[in-house]
Write a protein that holds these residues in place. Structure first.
Motif, PDB file in Angstrom:
ATOM      1  N   HIS A   1       5.473  14.703   4.000  1.00 54.84           N
ATOM      2  CA  HIS A   1       4.736  15.328   2.902  1.00 54.84           C
ATOM      3  C   HIS A   1       3.424  14.586   2.667  1.00 54.84           C
ATOM      4  N   PRO A   2       2.409  15.287   2.154  1.00 50.36           N
ATOM      5  CA  PRO A   2       1.134  14.616   1.865  1.00 50.36           C
ATOM      6  C   PRO A   2       1.322  13.520   0.827  1.00 50.36           C
ATOM      7  N   ALA A   3       0.755  12.354   1.129  1.00 53.36           N
ATOM      8  CA  ALA A   3       0.853  11.212   0.216  1.00 53.36           C
ATOM      9  C   ALA A   3      -0.460  10.450   0.278  1.00 53.36           C
ATOM     10  N   ARG A   4      -1.213  10.492  -0.790  1.00 57.18           N
ATOM     11  CA  ARG A   4      -2.506   9.803  -0.800  1.00 57.18           C
ATOM     12  C   ARG A   4      -2.287   8.289  -0.731  1.00 57.18           C
ATOM     13  N   THR A   5      -2.952   7.664   0.238  1.00 52.90           N
ATOM     14  CA  THR A   5      -2.698   6.274   0.561  1.00 52.90           C
ATOM     15  C   THR A   5      -4.008   5.513   0.677  1.00 52.90           C
ATOM     16  N   SER A   6      -4.035   4.296   0.152  1.00 47.72           N
ATOM     17  CA  SER A   6      -5.221   3.450   0.257  1.00 47.72           C
ATOM     18  C   SER A   6      -5.484   3.059   1.699  1.00 47.72           C
ATOM     19  N   LEU A   7      -6.749   3.115   2.096  1.00 48.25           N
ATOM     20  CA  LEU A   7      -7.161   2.692   3.436  1.00 48.25           C
ATOM     21  C   LEU A   7      -7.692   1.269   3.438  1.00 48.25           C
TER      22      LEU A   7
ATOM     23  N   ILE B   1       0.831  -1.217   0.000  1.00 51.40           N
ATOM     24  CA  ILE B   1       0.000   0.000   0.000  1.00 51.40           C
ATOM     25  C   ILE B   1       0.859   1.257   0.000  1.00 51.40           C
ATOM     26  N   ASP B   2       1.978   1.219  -0.703  1.00 53.15           N
ATOM     27  CA  ASP B   2       2.889   2.365  -0.676  1.00 53.15           C
ATOM     28  C   ASP B   2       2.880   3.165  -1.970  1.00 53.15           C
ATOM     29  N   GLN B   3       1.861   2.984  -2.806  1.00 51.71           N
ATOM     30  CA  GLN B   3       1.770   3.759  -4.041  1.00 51.71           C
ATOM     31  C   GLN B   3       0.677   4.812  -3.938  1.00 51.71           C
ATOM     32  N   HIS B   4       0.807   5.843  -4.772  1.00 55.51           N
ATOM     33  CA  HIS B   4      -0.204   6.898  -4.810  1.00 55.51           C
ATOM     34  C   HIS B   4      -1.538   6.329  -5.279  1.00 55.51           C
ATOM     35  N   VAL B   5      -2.599   6.646  -4.551  1.00 56.90           N
ATOM     36  CA  VAL B   5      -3.959   6.264  -4.919  1.00 56.90           C
ATOM     37  C   VAL B   5      -4.769   7.548  -5.009  1.00 56.90           C
ATOM     38  N   GLN B   6      -5.326   7.822  -6.167  1.00 62.05           N
ATOM     39  CA  GLN B   6      -5.961   9.106  -6.412  1.00 62.05           C
ATOM     40  C   GLN B   6      -7.052   9.429  -5.398  1.00 62.05           C
ATOM     41  N   ASP B   7      -7.850   8.412  -5.028  1.00 58.85           N
ATOM     42  CA  ASP B   7      -8.934   8.664  -4.072  1.00 58.85           C
ATOM     43  C   ASP B   7      -8.567   8.203  -2.668  1.00 58.85           C
TER      44      ASP B   7
ATOM     45  N   TRP C   1       4.371  11.218  -4.345  1.00 59.70           N
ATOM     46  CA  TRP C   1       3.872  12.486  -3.803  1.00 59.70           C
ATOM     47  C   TRP C   1       3.265  13.336  -4.912  1.00 59.70           C
ATOM     48  N   LYS C   2       2.279  12.795  -5.598  1.00 58.65           N
ATOM     49  CA  LYS C   2       1.597  13.552  -6.647  1.00 58.65           C
ATOM     50  C   LYS C   2       0.754  14.659  -6.015  1.00 58.65           C
TER      51      LYS C   2
END
Length: 295
Positions: free
Chosen positions: A216-222, A201-207, A291-292
């Protein structure tokens, strides 16, 4: 375009691209195991990474979140990160040979007793990790002692490459579930049966949730934490740490992440992964666009 509606030209293009991409893998597999692993690391770091821009991506990410690193360390990581990726790739494709290679490796870490207790009582277990070291060294080691370990994977767009990629993943442990509605449903059913699954679960997930990683902000899957809460599963961070020799591992199971909220649990995992990456920066895949910025 769905794979079953690809035109003849598109299929031909994918077939030729598969030949080009697969050639280094299958050439490396012809070498003895102890040669093929460093050889593939060298090939990816010295040839493929510069052509694909991987080294540039490593430098960009480090400049963003770890700007205090000295230039000599940045230069080292620009080579060492793709080297680890190349080694991991050929290890996964080595299948049974790789599993024999790690057969004498034991799980370590404070989370091992919790894993054993969950397996004894039939409690579902979610091993959560990232693209660090060789994550499949954990899957290979756990399945040898505790039975099947399910894994979720993203089917590749190239249908020809995806065929042998899925076969390679299955050669480490089964079952493997393709990401999508059916795959997710099958994985949840497997988990609810009191089994073990492994998720990265260490990749950017848009939602995904806007959490923190390296400050830094990093969108992460829950998803991992949400399943743990819904099915009372044990959430265990697990890392396949590559040893200094480059070909052996120390699969480590950390203490369970306590159940709270999905956001708090996932942030706890991000913090664990960051700590591991700071200890072994060459072992995390800094090539990811982690970090998109939100659009």
């Amino acid at each position: 375009m769905p794979n079953d509606t690809l035109s003849l030209a598109a299929r031909t293009g994918q077939y030729l691209l598969n030949l080009l991409m697969s050639a280094p893998l299958f050439l490396a597999l012809m070498l003895p195991y102890r040669w093929r692993v460093p050889a593939m690391g060298w090939m990816v770091s010295r040839i493929i990474a510069p052509l694909a821009g991987y080294d540039k991506r490593v430098r960009e990410n480090l400049a963003l979140v770890w700007p205090e690193l000295p230039q000599t360390e940045i230069d080292r990581l620009a080579r060492a990160v793709p080297d680890n990726f190349g080694r991991t790739l050929i290890e996964i494709y080595s299948g049974a040979t790789f599993k024999r290679h790690v057969a004498g490796t034991d799980l370590t870490g404070p989370g091992v007793p919790a894993l054993e207790e969950a397996c004894r009582t039939g409690r579902p277990v979610i091993l959560v990790s990232g693209h660090f070291g060789n994550h499949d060294s954990v899957r290979a080691t756990v399945t040898r002692k505790y039975g099947d370990v399910g894994a979720l994977f993203r089917p590749l767009d190239n249908i020809y490459f995806n065929r042998h990629w899925e076969k390679a993943l299955s050669g480490i442990a089964t079952p493997v579930f393709p990401r999508g509605r059916r795959g997710l449903a099958a994985m949840v059913k497997f988990l609810r049966g009191g089994n073990i699954i492994a998720l990265l679960i260490d990749q950017h997930v848009q939602d995904g949730a806007k959490l923190r990683f390296f400050g830094h902000p990093a969108r992460t899957s829950l998803a991992a934490a949400e399943m743990a809460l819904k099915y009372n599963a044990l959430l265990l961070p697990a890392f396949g740490v590559r040893s200094p020799d480059g070909i052996t591992f120390q699969p480590t199971i950390q203490n369970p992440i306590p159940h709270s909220s999905a956001e708090e649990m996932t942030q706890a995992f991000n913090d664990r992964l960051e700590a591991m990456t700071r200890q072994h920066p060459e072992q995390w895949f800094w090539v990811h666009r982690r970090w998109k910025k939100d659009r």
